[in-house]
Design an enzyme around this catalytic site. Structure first.
Site, PDB file in Angstrom:
ATOM      1  N   HIS A 239       0.598  -1.177  -0.623  1.00 29.89           N
ATOM      2  CA  HIS A 239       0.283  -0.064   0.154  1.00 29.89           C
ATOM      3  C   HIS A 239       0.789   1.412   0.153  1.00 29.89           C
ATOM      4  O   HIS A 239       0.457   1.859  -1.081  1.00 29.89           O
ATOM      5  CB  HIS A 239      -1.112  -0.459   1.497  1.00 29.89           C
ATOM      6  CG  HIS A 239      -1.726  -1.280   1.646  1.00 29.89           C
ATOM      7  ND1 HIS A 239      -2.943  -1.096   0.951  1.00 29.89           N
ATOM      8  CD2 HIS A 239      -1.824  -1.953   2.204  1.00 29.89           C
ATOM      9  CE1 HIS A 239      -3.593  -2.134   1.435  1.00 29.89           C
ATOM     10  NE2 HIS A 239      -3.004  -2.472   2.034  1.00 29.89           N
TER      11      HIS A 239
HETATM   12  C1  BDR Z   1      -2.801   1.059   5.474  1.00 29.49           C
HETATM   13  O1  BDR Z   1      -3.251   0.703   6.233  1.00 29.49           O
HETATM   14  C2  BDR Z   1      -1.906   0.482   7.123  1.00 29.49           C
HETATM   15  O2  BDR Z   1      -2.278  -1.134   7.641  1.00 29.49           O
HETATM   16  C3  BDR Z   1      -0.832  -0.242   5.785  1.00 29.49           C
HETATM   17  O3  BDR Z   1      -0.014   0.251   6.610  1.00 29.49           O
HETATM   18  C4  BDR Z   1      -1.383   1.084   5.254  1.00 29.49           C
HETATM   19  O4  BDR Z   1      -1.181   2.558   5.380  1.00 29.49           O
HETATM   20  C5  BDR Z   1      -3.347   0.177   4.295  1.00 29.49           C
HETATM   21  O5  BDR Z   1      -5.472   0.229   4.764  1.00 29.49           O
END
Ligand code: BDR
Ligand code: CA
Length: 319
Positions: free
Chosen positions: A240
């Site tokens: 992500h």
């Molecule tokens: C986001 O939430 C976190 O768990 C990850 O680091 C990312 O920034 C994804 O939904």
């Protein structure tokens, strides 16, 4: 051309750690500071992870603490320790940083001072809940004119990963996201629409292991943790946060469209949803460039190469 000055605001986090490692070795950017926020795990862990990570990789840049709670605390501590492990870095234990003290400033103050210093050139990579940035905007409304661009991981035009409609970073602090979204600062949103379309594979971990630098080995360990998590039915090795970095330095791998976007701060079913006016029916001026498509193989290649650049720079210092 000189390197672009960046601050990374994050809730480190397994995929945050990989994004930070990639950013530190990027030719295009200079990381001026790392600031932490409550999110994936409690702030005491996200801040500690940043300090340990930066020292472990041999960098000497300011690491500041930030918000421990969302702007409107509802008494319930949201976290994603089921995905990132109790400490935030899965099963990986970094050596404790010898540098005992964080930067004297809290995140909002550090960000504002850096923005003044960079005279309109500072860019922010925001890969956790947006609390620190919103507080900075509330305390210093002129930040709007001082920050060149915010590249953020958060939201989803369609769907969510916490509720049917909300993505984690926005869900944790929707009020903060609303403030940032309506601030007028140029924004690029990298949400679940693109991040969940791509996952790193074993071949990438093997390549990083063969590279053998501290950074590459750490990222390989983080990926291997994610593969175990995936095989146990949890989240895949989804990058992500590194994809938000890619939007800033390797935009060719993403297709973005400009939309009016705002955040639902309450709502029985839709709290934390990033509403994007896809059809332009609201007649509002677009405020966010939203990533809608990604070239998966190109992104994975770029990310692996970015981390492997640590080979040339393992001991590079940023200041
Ligand atoms: C986001 O939430 C976190 O768990 C990850 O680091 C990312 O920034 C994804 O939904
Ligand atoms: Ca994150």
């Amino acid at each position: 051309m000189g390197k672009r000055p960046f601050i990374i605001d994050c809730d480190t986090g397994t995929d945050d750690a990989i994004a930070i490692a990639a950013a530190l070795y990027c030719n295009e950017v200079e990381i001026k500071a790392i600031t932490s926020v409550n999110g994936n795990v409690k702030h005491e862990f996200t801040s500690r992870n940043n300090l340990d990570l930066i020292e472990y990789l041999g960098f000497d840049i300011p690491v500041a603490r930030g918000a421990e709670l969302p702007i409107r605390y509802n008494g319930y501590h949201e976290d994603a320790s089921d995905t990132h492990g109790v400490s935030g870095l899965g099963t990986i234990k970094l050596p404790r940083a010898s540098r005992s003290s964080f930067d004297r400033r809290m995140a909002p103050e550090l960000i504002y001072e850096a923005a003044l210093e960079e005279k309109g050139e500072l860019e922010l990579l925001v890969i956790g809940p947006m609390t620190n940035i919103a507080i900075c905007l509330l305390e210093h409304p002129d930040l709007v004119k001082l920050v060149k661009h915010i590249w953020f991981m958060g939201g989803a035009v369609i769907g969510g990963n916490v509720t049917t409609t909300a993505e984690f970073n926005i869900w944790v602090d929707p009020d903060a996201a609303h403030i940032v979204m309506q601030s007028g600062i140029p924004l690029t949103m990298v949400g679940l629409d693109v991040t969940t379309a791509v996952a790193m594979k074993e071949e990438h971990s093997l390549e990083l292991r063969a590279c053998g630098t501290k950074a590459a080995l750490l990222c390989a360990d983080l990926l291997d943790y994610m593969f175990i998590r995936r095989d146990a039915g949890g989240e895949d090795a989804i990058m992500h946060d590194a994809m938000a970095l890619a939007s800033a330095v390797y935009p060719q791998c993403l297709e973005c469209h400009d939309y009016f976007v705002d955040v639902e701060c309450s709502g029985e079913y839709t709290r934390g949803h990033t509403m994007a006016d896809l059809g332009g029916r609201m007649g509002r001026k677009p405020n966010v460039s939203v990533a809608m498509k990604v070239d998966g193989p190109a992104f994975c290649r770029w990310l692996t190469d970015a981390i492997m650049r640590s080979k040339d720079n393992e001991n590079k210092k940023c200041s």
